[in-house]
Design a protein around this motif. Structure first.
Motif, PDB file in Angstrom:
ATOM      1  N   ALA A  80       0.965  -1.303  -0.021  1.00  0.00           N
ATOM      2  CA  ALA A  80       0.022  -0.150   0.213  1.00  0.00           C
ATOM      3  C   ALA A  80       0.817   1.318  -0.078  1.00  0.00           C
ATOM      4  O   ALA A  80       0.575   2.052  -0.577  1.00  0.00           O
ATOM      5  CB  ALA A  80      -0.916   0.059   1.193  1.00  0.00           C
TER       6      ALA A  80
ATOM      7  N   ILE B 160       3.915   1.518  -1.250  1.00  0.00           N
ATOM      8  CA  ILE B 160       4.497   1.512  -2.586  1.00  0.00           C
ATOM      9  C   ILE B 160       3.342   2.217  -3.536  1.00  0.00           C
ATOM     10  O   ILE B 160       3.890   3.147  -4.256  1.00  0.00           O
ATOM     11  CB  ILE B 160       4.640   0.156  -3.100  1.00  0.00           C
ATOM     12  CG1 ILE B 160       5.698  -0.639  -2.157  1.00  0.00           C
ATOM     13  CG2 ILE B 160       5.233   0.297  -4.525  1.00  0.00           C
ATOM     14  CD1 ILE B 160       6.183  -1.631  -2.478  1.00  0.00           C
ATOM     15  N   GLY B 161       1.954   1.920  -3.284  1.00  0.00           N
ATOM     16  CA  GLY B 161       0.829   2.248  -4.081  1.00  0.00           C
ATOM     17  C   GLY B 161       0.824   4.032  -3.994  1.00  0.00           C
ATOM     18  O   GLY B 161       0.841   4.486  -4.982  1.00  0.00           O
ATOM     19  N   VAL B 162       1.151   4.383  -2.929  1.00  0.00           N
ATOM     20  CA  VAL B 162       1.116   5.845  -2.516  1.00  0.00           C
ATOM     21  C   VAL B 162       2.305   6.447  -3.545  1.00  0.00           C
ATOM     22  O   VAL B 162       2.217   7.653  -4.273  1.00  0.00           O
ATOM     23  CB  VAL B 162       1.347   6.208  -1.134  1.00  0.00           C
ATOM     24  CG1 VAL B 162       1.620   7.805  -0.777  1.00  0.00           C
ATOM     25  CG2 VAL B 162       0.203   5.529  -0.246  1.00  0.00           C
ATOM     26  N   ALA B 163       3.461   5.815  -3.284  1.00  0.00           N
ATOM     27  CA  ALA B 163       4.725   6.253  -3.958  1.00  0.00           C
ATOM     28  C   ALA B 163       4.437   6.290  -5.667  1.00  0.00           C
ATOM     29  O   ALA B 163       4.816   7.037  -6.363  1.00  0.00           O
ATOM     30  CB  ALA B 163       5.915   5.526  -3.766  1.00  0.00           C
ATOM     31  N   SER B 164       3.673   5.555  -5.984  1.00  0.00           N
ATOM     32  CA  SER B 164       3.312   5.418  -7.423  1.00  0.00           C
ATOM     33  C   SER B 164       2.711   6.309  -8.016  1.00  0.00           C
ATOM     34  O   SER B 164       2.706   6.765  -9.269  1.00  0.00           O
ATOM     35  CB  SER B 164       2.717   4.005  -7.874  1.00  0.00           C
ATOM     36  OG  SER B 164       1.173   4.117  -7.414  1.00  0.00           O
ATOM     37  N   LEU B 165       1.957   7.214  -6.848  1.00  0.00           N
ATOM     38  CA  LEU B 165       1.039   8.227  -7.621  1.00  0.00           C
ATOM     39  C   LEU B 165       2.104   9.242  -8.384  1.00  0.00           C
ATOM     40  O   LEU B 165       1.788   9.673  -9.479  1.00  0.00           O
ATOM     41  CB  LEU B 165       0.490   8.994  -6.340  1.00  0.00           C
ATOM     42  CG  LEU B 165      -0.516   8.528  -5.733  1.00  0.00           C
ATOM     43  CD1 LEU B 165      -1.049   9.390  -4.483  1.00  0.00           C
ATOM     44  CD2 LEU B 165      -1.807   8.050  -6.279  1.00  0.00           C
TER      45      LEU B 165
ATOM     46  N   LEU C 271       4.984   8.799  -9.766  1.00  0.00           N
ATOM     47  CA  LEU C 271       5.421   8.147 -10.916  1.00  0.00           C
ATOM     48  C   LEU C 271       4.323   8.266 -11.913  1.00  0.00           C
ATOM     49  O   LEU C 271       4.557   8.420 -13.417  1.00  0.00           O
ATOM     50  CB  LEU C 271       6.103   7.054 -10.864  1.00  0.00           C
ATOM     51  CG  LEU C 271       7.711   7.119 -10.721  1.00  0.00           C
ATOM     52  CD1 LEU C 271       8.111   6.507  -9.442  1.00  0.00           C
ATOM     53  CD2 LEU C 271       8.224   6.874 -11.954  1.00  0.00           C
ATOM     54  N   LEU C 272       3.321   7.618 -11.491  1.00  0.00           N
ATOM     55  CA  LEU C 272       2.026   7.544 -12.689  1.00  0.00           C
ATOM     56  C   LEU C 272       1.733   8.868 -13.271  1.00  0.00           C
ATOM     57  O   LEU C 272       1.411   8.638 -14.723  1.00  0.00           O
ATOM     58  CB  LEU C 272       0.783   7.233 -11.602  1.00  0.00           C
ATOM     59  CG  LEU C 272      -0.334   6.434 -12.402  1.00  0.00           C
ATOM     60  CD1 LEU C 272      -0.154   5.411 -13.345  1.00  0.00           C
ATOM     61  CD2 LEU C 272      -1.573   6.718 -11.435  1.00  0.00           C
TER      62      LEU C 272
ATOM     63  N   PHE D 213       5.275  -0.657  -9.966  1.00  0.00           N
ATOM     64  CA  PHE D 213       4.512   0.546 -10.437  1.00  0.00           C
ATOM     65  C   PHE D 213       4.843   1.160 -11.326  1.00  0.00           C
ATOM     66  O   PHE D 213       4.264   1.868 -12.195  1.00  0.00           O
ATOM     67  CB  PHE D 213       4.172   1.414  -9.058  1.00  0.00           C
ATOM     68  CG  PHE D 213       5.536   2.015  -8.520  1.00  0.00           C
ATOM     69  CD1 PHE D 213       6.204   1.523  -7.423  1.00  0.00           C
ATOM     70  CD2 PHE D 213       5.943   3.197  -9.010  1.00  0.00           C
ATOM     71  CE1 PHE D 213       7.190   2.086  -7.085  1.00  0.00           C
ATOM     72  CE2 PHE D 213       6.932   3.826  -8.574  1.00  0.00           C
ATOM     73  CZ  PHE D 213       7.743   3.188  -7.602  1.00  0.00           C
TER      74      PHE D 213
ATOM     75  N   SER E  36       2.553   1.856 -14.474  1.00  0.00           N
ATOM     76  CA  SER E  36       2.132   3.105 -15.032  1.00  0.00           C
ATOM     77  C   SER E  36       2.711   3.266 -16.426  1.00  0.00           C
ATOM     78  O   SER E  36       2.018   3.930 -17.294  1.00  0.00           O
ATOM     79  CB  SER E  36       2.654   4.149 -13.997  1.00  0.00           C
ATOM     80  OG  SER E  36       2.562   3.781 -12.675  1.00  0.00           O
TER      81      SER E  36
ATOM     82  N   ARG F 169      -4.686  -1.002  -8.322  1.00  0.00           N
ATOM     83  CA  ARG F 169      -4.812   0.270  -8.249  1.00  0.00           C
ATOM     84  C   ARG F 169      -4.532   1.094  -9.493  1.00  0.00           C
ATOM     85  O   ARG F 169      -5.338   1.881  -9.993  1.00  0.00           O
ATOM     86  CB  ARG F 169      -3.974   1.040  -7.181  1.00  0.00           C
ATOM     87  CG  ARG F 169      -4.650   0.990  -5.764  1.00  0.00           C
ATOM     88  CD  ARG F 169      -4.033   1.845  -4.792  1.00  0.00           C
ATOM     89  NE  ARG F 169      -4.426   3.104  -5.057  1.00  0.00           N
ATOM     90  CZ  ARG F 169      -3.765   4.481  -4.416  1.00  0.00           C
ATOM     91  NH1 ARG F 169      -2.690   4.250  -4.132  1.00  0.00           N
ATOM     92  NH2 ARG F 169      -4.362   5.699  -4.726  1.00  0.00           N
TER      93      ARG F 169
END
Lengths: 554, 307
Positions: A7, A9-14, A16-17, B145, B149, B252
């Motif tokens: 989870a 990592i998911g935040v960190a992916s914001l 880069l995404l 990720f 992405s 996600r």
């Protein structure tokens, strides 16, 4: 722990995404038109509760309920002025006794007609303590509200519904006169009652609502029946589908036949879908897309016309002075801190223009707003330093408490740095793990220094930015501000039947906040939105929701 | 075999008890009361807080809370979450999607991974081997990720080859997330297959098979591969178990409405009942999948008798 690490990592992916490059806007359509019927998709999110008007206080469920319900009053999406919707007239000779006349012919989605009792019964049910509705406090002004609350247990000192049932089941201030007329009596004069009645919690409920015997009305709350321009036809984990209500007789009918709220867990994903034209509307643009106006390059039609917009919303961010911090009691100190703040710089560099520097405590979108109530909100480092030294400086470390899960650290660090540079104060940001812990610290008055406060208006009135936050003993008065003259002005304004005169009194009250500085106004918020190439025109309301009746397709 | 299975099932009981206790402890002893932020900037009404605390047993001591929860769990009741839905019903909607995604990913992983591993192992030190070693190294070193992405932005948003998101969880929508999910595991599976195959190719029985005049295809395909696949099967089995736990990051990015994104949302909203219920199910699924993998060994290598 396995569950928690990914989870993070998911935040960190914001980050880069969303850091991709410009796009040409895309070309593929997702089959919007089938057999002449028009449909659009909107970014949705999972409602926190069942869809019951008086139990929905968050945007995920609120978005849907706004289209499903009609209220007595409708807020104009352009200037948020209240306009009569189901109400034919709302009249009061003294700002305390109101007579509401309903338009005839309004129908619920199940075919029954909207009558006076649908309002009165719904409000009584919502205010009744045992039903524990999240929005029950909205009915507080109505006479007899306190009799519907559970008694306080003598041992624990807390309200206890099992031992002490409420004294009454109906509020004495509500009376049905005939099918299309009812009266409201408020405990104290409430001149802006009409403005409040457009909030979703005041929506009427049909007979089928009261017939639902399931615990917490969960059956009704899955597919709620309202009197709005859209009826809900399905509600699953992935989408909520609304269809135009054929028998809707009001003035704000929907323009599209079918609206699907598609559930997204991540606003970046929804944004990408809008860029690729797979989703028609998103009410959120990720903050990193605002850098260098990246989103304005992404969201462009093939002919070069923009498919994005910005709307100023009724949200203000402030920093409240902790009532337990004695060093922050002096007005000079408070003025100094506010004057040493270069709001312009922070809104530009950190928010990329998605915030506007505040000049007072009231959002510019509401009725009664007047700029410039906060004289100490003008950046003046020299005067700030003078006042700071006059006040004797701050010993120890001045802290700004923010919740660490909401992207508040960046601006708080910037504020700290400005104070360090302009005043020479030692300043630190104290980030709590989440919003809950911040609220707990504030509610229990455990935090020193300053803490973050954000206020989103419930109804578009200047009063909503003053009474609930700064009147003595108010529910959201985080700084324990108390001023007799201020309270008196609010009282006078509430009793004033002429709305313009009432607003003048509220403005005068706001000027007292300018003298006493209970909090430092920071900035007003605006919402960024994007839409697909299919849509020609769309309006966002000052509540950050889309006005479905204003949507025009190409 | 029967005894072995019974023993393994019995072993699951203390594991499940231990994990549920730990998870419950971690989730419900987190700082902050779940009602603190539920009414925005206002404190919730005392009636609301009281009924909320009573409903979720938050007013009782921790150990009593846990035992009450355990009692319900024994009846297959995972509880009703803070939003009025039963956790069982929430998971029932999402498990099929996660299962579909996991199966698709595992097929890609097994087929591509084993094929690449065999290709590399057969031509040890040659160009193909080096190419596969370098490719897998790249895949292993990039976080998921980033791959996800990037794939979404390039293949979905820019080139329109794949759908950008998988909201409805249909087959075509899940292809891209499945590839992303499989990418890392493919690399490991290929490397394992290669190493194991290279080792076995030096074994005596392989020389015997060659001496008997068997074709290279038969030697490798029937004799060597069967022995070489045991560690690979273990790995694929374990990764299937964790894929069933829902891939939080990938789900996600692609908006897959599976168990992973549900777990993420539940953690974010401090919906403790959902978190505990979901993780308990995940632990259980993981244990069962591992048991199945262990049973599979016997099929591949009859020497590994369990009795």
């Amino acid at each position: 722990m396995r569950a928690i690490t990914p989870a993070l990592i998911g935040v960190a992916s914001l980050a880069l995404l969303a850091s991709g490059c410009a796009s040409d806007g895309g070309t593929n359509n997702n089959g919007g038109e089938t057999g002449g019927a028009t449909e659009i998709s909107i970014r949705g999110c999972t409602p926190e509760n069942k869809l019951i008007a008086s139990n929905t206080n968050e945007v995920c469920g609120g978005n849907v309920l706004q289209a499903v319900t009609s209220k007595l009053v409708y807020y104009n999406p352009d200037n948020s002025a209240p306009e009569l919707d189901i109400a034919e007239s709302i009249e009061s000779p003294d700002a305390q006794n109101f007579t509401v006349k309903l338009k005839q012919g309004y129908k619920f989605h199940d075919g029954t007609e909207v009558k006076a009792k649908n309002f009165v019964d719904a409000w009584n049910w919502a205010a009744y303590g045992t039903n524990t509705q999240l929005a029950s406090s909205f009915f507080e002004p109505i006479e007899g509200y306190d009799k519907l609350q559970c008694g306080v247990d003598k041992e624990s000192g807390e309200a206890d519904c099992t031992k002490n049932k409420p004294e009454a089941e109906t509020m004495s201030g509500l009376k049905v006169v005939d099918d299309y007329t009812f009266t409201i009596k408020t405990t104290t004069p409430t001149s802006n009652l009409e403005v409040r009645l457009g909030y979703t919690a005041f929506a009427p409920q049909p007979d089928s609502f009261f017939a639902d015997t399931s615990q917490g009305k969960t059956e009704f709350g899955t597919l709620p029946v309202g009197a709005g321009p859209y009826k809900i036809v399905s509600n699953t984990a992935t989408e909520m589908v609304l269809e135009k209500f054929a028998d809707y007789s009001g003035a704000h009918a929907g323009s599209v036949d079918k609206v699907t709220f598609r559930i997204y867990n991540d606003m970046n994903t929804a944004y990408n879908d809008v860029v690729a034209n797979n989703l028609d509307l998103t009410d959120q643009v990720p903050a990193d897309q605002l850098v260098n106006d990246q989103w304005k390059n992404d969201l462009v039609n093939e002919d070069g016309t923009p498919r994005y917009g910005t709307k100023e919303t009724g949200v203000i961010q402030v920093m409240t002075f902790s009532p337990i911090d004695d060093q922050l009691k002096s007005i000079d100190m408070r003025d100094a801190l506010s004057m040493a703040l270069d709001r312009e710089q922070i809104t530009k560099q950190i928010f990329n223009g998605a915030r506007t520097p505040a000049t007072g405590w009231v959002s510019p979108v509401v009725d009664g707003y007047k700029a410039g109530a906060c004289t100490a909100c003008v950046f003046d480092p020299t005067k700030a330093k003078e006042l700071y030294e006059k006040a004797g400086g701050y010993k120890g470390t001045l802290t700004i408490a923010v919740n660490g899960d909401g992207g508040h650290k960046e601006w708080a660090e910037a504020v700290c740095n400005q104070w360090k540079n302009n005043l020479g104060v030692t300043c630190a940001v104290e980030a709590t793990p989440n919003f809950q812990t911040l609220r707990k610290g504030i509610n229990n008055r455990e935090l020193k220094g300053l803490y973050r406060g954000g206020w989103q208006m419930d109804y578009p009135s200047i009063e909503n930015f003053l009474t609930p936050i700064y009147s003595t003993g108010a529910s959201s008065n985080d700084g324990d501000f108390s001023d007799k003259k201020f309270d008196q002005l609010l009282k006078d304004a509430a009793a004033e039947t002429d709305l313009n005169k009432a607003n003048e009194l509220y403005q005068e009250a706001e000027r007292i906040l300018g003298e006493k500085m209970p909090s430092i106004p920071q900035w007003y918020q605006s919402s960024q939105y994007g839409y697909s190439s299919k849509i020609a025109e769309v309006k966002m309301t000052p509540f950050s929701t889309f006005d479905l009746s204003s949507i025009k397709l190409k | 075999m029967g005894k072995y299975i019974i023993r393994r099932v019995l072993q699951m009981i203390p594991v499940l008890l231990g994990t549920t206790f730990l998870i419950y402890l971690l989730v419900f002893l987190l700082p902050g009361d779940p009602t603190d932020g539920r009414c925005g900037q206002r404190p919730c009404s005392p009636e609301y807080v009281a009924s909320f605390r009573a409903e979720y047993n938050l007013d009782k001591p921790f150990i009593v809370q846990y035992l009450l929860y355990l009692g319900k769990l024994l009846h297959g009741d995972l509880g009703t979450n803070f939003y009025g839905n039963t956790v069982v019903s929430e998971l029932a909607v999402r498990y099929p999607v996660t299962l579909k995604l996991a199966v698709m990913a595992i097929i890609i992983e097994a087929v591509v991974g084993i094929a690449a591993g065999v290709a590399a192992g057969m031509r040890k030190g040659k160009f193909v081997d080096n190419l596969i070693t370098i490719t897998t190294l790249v895949l292993i070193s990039i976080p998921v990720f980033v791959i996800g992405s990037l794939a979404q932005l390039v293949l979905g948003v820019k080139w329109h080859i794949f759908p950008v998101t998988s909201t409805n969880g249909t087959f075509d929508q899940l292809i891209l997330p499945a590839i992303v999910l499989a990418a890392l595991n493919v690399a490991y599976a290929a490397r394992l297959t290669r190493t194991s195959l290279v080792e076995n190719l030096r074994a005596d029985y392989v020389r015997t098979a060659k001496a008997k005049g068997l074709s290279a295809l038969r030697t490798v395909g029937i004799h060597t591969l069967r022995n070489s696949l045991i560690p690979v099967i273990t790995y694929i089995g374990a990764s299937f178990g964790s894929l069933l736990g829902g891939a939080i990051v990938t789900e996600r990015i692609f908006n897959v409405n599976g168990v992973g994104s549900f777990l993420f949302r539940s953690i974010n909203t401090q919906d403790g009942v959902s978190v505990v219920g979901t993780v308990v199910v995940l632990v259980f699924v993981y244990l069962v999948v591992n048991l199945l993998v262990d049973i599979l060994y016997g099929v591949l290598d009859p020497r590994m008798s369990r009795d």
